[in-house]
Motif scaffolding. Structure first.
Motif, PDB file in Angstrom:
ATOM      1  N   ARG A  44     -14.411 -11.954  -0.463  1.00  0.00           N
ATOM      2  CA  ARG A  44     -14.734 -12.440  -2.173  1.00  0.00           C
ATOM      3  C   ARG A  44     -15.681 -12.262  -2.417  1.00  0.00           C
ATOM      4  NH1 ARG A  44     -14.147 -18.621  -4.014  1.00  0.00           N
ATOM      5  NH2 ARG A  44     -15.503 -18.457  -5.351  1.00  0.00           N
ATOM      6  N   PRO A  45     -15.925 -11.591  -3.795  1.00  0.00           N
ATOM      7  CA  PRO A  45     -14.579 -10.612  -4.174  1.00  0.00           C
ATOM      8  C   PRO A  45     -14.095  -9.734  -3.258  1.00  0.00           C
ATOM      9  CG  PRO A  45     -16.776  -9.851  -5.084  1.00  0.00           C
ATOM     10  CD  PRO A  45     -17.796 -10.806  -3.896  1.00  0.00           C
ATOM     11  N   LEU A  46     -12.676  -9.581  -3.666  1.00  0.00           N
ATOM     12  CA  LEU A  46     -12.301  -8.987  -3.253  1.00  0.00           C
ATOM     13  C   LEU A  46     -12.364  -7.299  -2.816  1.00  0.00           C
ATOM     14  CD1 LEU A  46      -9.089  -8.078  -2.238  1.00  0.00           C
ATOM     15  CD2 LEU A  46      -9.183  -7.236  -4.854  1.00  0.00           C
ATOM     16  N   GLN A  47     -12.441  -6.941  -1.404  1.00  0.00           N
ATOM     17  CA  GLN A  47     -13.016  -5.648  -1.130  1.00  0.00           C
ATOM     18  C   GLN A  47     -11.766  -4.232  -1.280  1.00  0.00           C
ATOM     19  OE1 GLN A  47     -13.817  -6.131   3.472  1.00  0.00           O
ATOM     20  NE2 GLN A  47     -15.179  -7.568   3.098  1.00  0.00           N
ATOM     21  N   LEU A  48     -12.828  -3.489  -2.507  1.00  0.00           N
ATOM     22  CA  LEU A  48     -12.640  -2.783  -2.958  1.00  0.00           C
ATOM     23  C   LEU A  48     -11.238  -1.602  -2.118  1.00  0.00           C
ATOM     24  CD1 LEU A  48     -14.611  -1.364  -5.754  1.00  0.00           C
ATOM     25  CD2 LEU A  48     -12.927  -3.024  -5.552  1.00  0.00           C
ATOM     26  N   ASN A  49     -12.008  -1.989  -0.859  1.00  0.00           N
ATOM     27  CA  ASN A  49     -10.992  -0.751   0.058  1.00  0.00           C
ATOM     28  C   ASN A  49      -9.599  -1.277   0.535  1.00  0.00           C
ATOM     29  OD1 ASN A  49     -13.296  -3.047   1.578  1.00  0.00           O
ATOM     30  ND2 ASN A  49     -12.343  -2.529   3.503  1.00  0.00           N
ATOM     31  N   HIS A  50      -9.490  -2.731   0.061  1.00  0.00           N
ATOM     32  CA  HIS A  50      -7.787  -3.235   0.041  1.00  0.00           C
ATOM     33  C   HIS A  50      -6.943  -2.839  -0.928  1.00  0.00           C
ATOM     34  CE1 HIS A  50      -9.657  -5.828   3.580  1.00  0.00           C
ATOM     35  NE2 HIS A  50     -10.200  -6.333   2.562  1.00  0.00           N
ATOM     36  N   LEU A  51      -7.760  -2.385  -1.702  1.00  0.00           N
ATOM     37  CA  LEU A  51      -6.573  -2.061  -2.819  1.00  0.00           C
ATOM     38  C   LEU A  51      -5.238  -0.849  -2.775  1.00  0.00           C
ATOM     39  CD1 LEU A  51      -9.165  -2.674  -6.220  1.00  0.00           C
ATOM     40  CD2 LEU A  51      -7.257  -3.195  -5.421  1.00  0.00           C
ATOM     41  N   PRO A  52      -5.661   0.302  -2.254  1.00  0.00           N
ATOM     42  CA  PRO A  52      -4.177   0.605  -1.459  1.00  0.00           C
ATOM     43  C   PRO A  52      -2.954  -0.141  -1.258  1.00  0.00           C
ATOM     44  CG  PRO A  52      -6.649   1.890  -0.652  1.00  0.00           C
ATOM     45  CD  PRO A  52      -7.263   0.248  -1.097  1.00  0.00           C
ATOM     46  N   VAL A  53      -3.620  -0.818  -0.112  1.00  0.00           N
ATOM     47  CA  VAL A  53      -1.934  -1.452  -0.053  1.00  0.00           C
ATOM     48  C   VAL A  53      -2.174  -2.742  -1.024  1.00  0.00           C
ATOM     49  CG1 VAL A  53      -1.777  -3.382   1.566  1.00  0.00           C
ATOM     50  CG2 VAL A  53      -3.484  -1.351   2.639  1.00  0.00           C
ATOM     51  N   LEU A  54      -2.901  -3.707  -1.319  1.00  0.00           N
ATOM     52  CA  LEU A  54      -2.458  -4.558  -2.516  1.00  0.00           C
ATOM     53  C   LEU A  54      -2.438  -4.035  -3.873  1.00  0.00           C
ATOM     54  CD1 LEU A  54      -5.215  -7.123  -2.129  1.00  0.00           C
ATOM     55  CD2 LEU A  54      -3.201  -6.547  -0.795  1.00  0.00           C
ATOM     56  N   VAL A  55      -2.210  -3.212  -4.692  1.00  0.00           N
ATOM     57  CA  VAL A  55      -1.812  -2.436  -5.599  1.00  0.00           C
ATOM     58  C   VAL A  55      -0.126  -3.174  -6.235  1.00  0.00           C
ATOM     59  CG1 VAL A  55      -1.217  -0.306  -5.245  1.00  0.00           C
ATOM     60  CG2 VAL A  55      -2.773  -0.851  -7.520  1.00  0.00           C
ATOM     61  N   ASP A  56       0.640  -2.349  -5.549  1.00  0.00           N
ATOM     62  CA  ASP A  56       1.656  -2.674  -5.512  1.00  0.00           C
ATOM     63  C   ASP A  56       2.285  -3.792  -5.554  1.00  0.00           C
ATOM     64  OD1 ASP A  56       2.417   0.055  -5.513  1.00  0.00           O
ATOM     65  OD2 ASP A  56       2.975   0.244  -3.629  1.00  0.00           O
ATOM     66  N   VAL A  57       1.809  -5.206  -4.557  1.00  0.00           N
ATOM     67  CA  VAL A  57       1.925  -6.191  -4.925  1.00  0.00           C
ATOM     68  C   VAL A  57       0.871  -6.960  -5.932  1.00  0.00           C
ATOM     69  CG1 VAL A  57       1.054  -8.701  -3.801  1.00  0.00           C
ATOM     70  CG2 VAL A  57       1.582  -6.652  -2.284  1.00  0.00           C
ATOM     71  N   LEU A  58      -0.241  -6.937  -6.653  1.00  0.00           N
ATOM     72  CA  LEU A  58      -0.903  -6.644  -7.997  1.00  0.00           C
ATOM     73  C   LEU A  58       0.452  -7.069  -8.609  1.00  0.00           C
ATOM     74  CD1 LEU A  58      -4.167  -6.627  -7.213  1.00  0.00           C
ATOM     75  CD2 LEU A  58      -3.161  -8.501  -7.078  1.00  0.00           C
ATOM     76  N   ARG A  59       0.600  -5.402  -8.635  1.00  0.00           N
ATOM     77  CA  ARG A  59       1.762  -4.452  -9.984  1.00  0.00           C
ATOM     78  C   ARG A  59       2.606  -5.550 -10.435  1.00  0.00           C
ATOM     79  NH1 ARG A  59       2.688   0.153  -8.802  1.00  0.00           N
ATOM     80  NH2 ARG A  59       0.788   1.240  -9.563  1.00  0.00           N
ATOM     81  N   GLU A  60       3.609  -5.872  -9.163  1.00  0.00           N
ATOM     82  CA  GLU A  60       4.534  -6.376  -9.018  1.00  0.00           C
ATOM     83  C   GLU A  60       4.552  -8.331  -9.507  1.00  0.00           C
ATOM     84  OE1 GLU A  60       7.678  -5.580  -7.687  1.00  0.00           O
ATOM     85  OE2 GLU A  60       7.237  -3.434  -7.758  1.00  0.00           O
ATOM     86  N   HIS A  61       3.353  -8.427  -9.584  1.00  0.00           N
ATOM     87  CA  HIS A  61       2.921  -9.724  -9.441  1.00  0.00           C
ATOM     88  C   HIS A  61       2.949 -10.400 -11.267  1.00  0.00           C
ATOM     89  CE1 HIS A  61       1.892 -13.714 -10.121  1.00  0.00           C
ATOM     90  NE2 HIS A  61       0.502 -13.971  -9.975  1.00  0.00           N
ATOM     91  N   TRP A  62       1.975  -9.478 -11.794  1.00  0.00           N
ATOM     92  CA  TRP A  62       1.403  -8.871 -13.149  1.00  0.00           C
ATOM     93  C   TRP A  62       2.600  -8.671 -13.587  1.00  0.00           C
ATOM     94  CZ3 TRP A  62      -3.793  -7.430 -10.797  1.00  0.00           C
ATOM     95  CH2 TRP A  62      -4.565  -8.793 -10.264  1.00  0.00           C
TER      96      TRP A  62
END
Length: 97
Positions: A44-62
């Motif tokens: 918190r805030p979101l660590q940028l090293n997690h973005l490769p895993v989370l980008v598809d999750v966030l895209r699917e949600h938004w």
């Protein structure tokens, strides 16, 4: 933050890290414990090293649905799969397999 999205983000991160023992535990956390787990695991805030895993999750949600060239709704995952089929050699197309 949306607890469903938070749970999906944590599950994606733990799957990517092969932390399969934690998957059932995350599924059963209440909202308050889910927030604590997300802050501990994702930062918190979101660590940028997690973005490769989370980008598809966030895209699917938004951006869950978009239109194809004929105006018919298409799920983002379907559009991404179509892009990969049409542009297999493009540098933005991740390797398969």
């Amino acid at each position: 933050m949306d607890p469903g999205l938070l749970r999906t983000m944590l599950l994606a991160r733990y799957r990517a890290a092969r932390r399969t023992a934690d998957l059932d535990r995350i599924e059963e956390l209440d909202d308050a414990h889910l927030i604590v787990e997300a802050e501990r695991s994702l930062g918190r805030p979101l660590q940028l090293n997690h973005l490769p895993v989370l980008v598809d999750v966030l895209r699917e949600h938004w951006v869950p649905v978009m239109d194809d060239e004929d105006g018919r709704p298409v799920r983002v995952g379907q559009a991404r799969a179509r892009w990969r089929r049409l542009h297999p050699a493009h540098p933005l197309t991740p390797p398969t397999g």
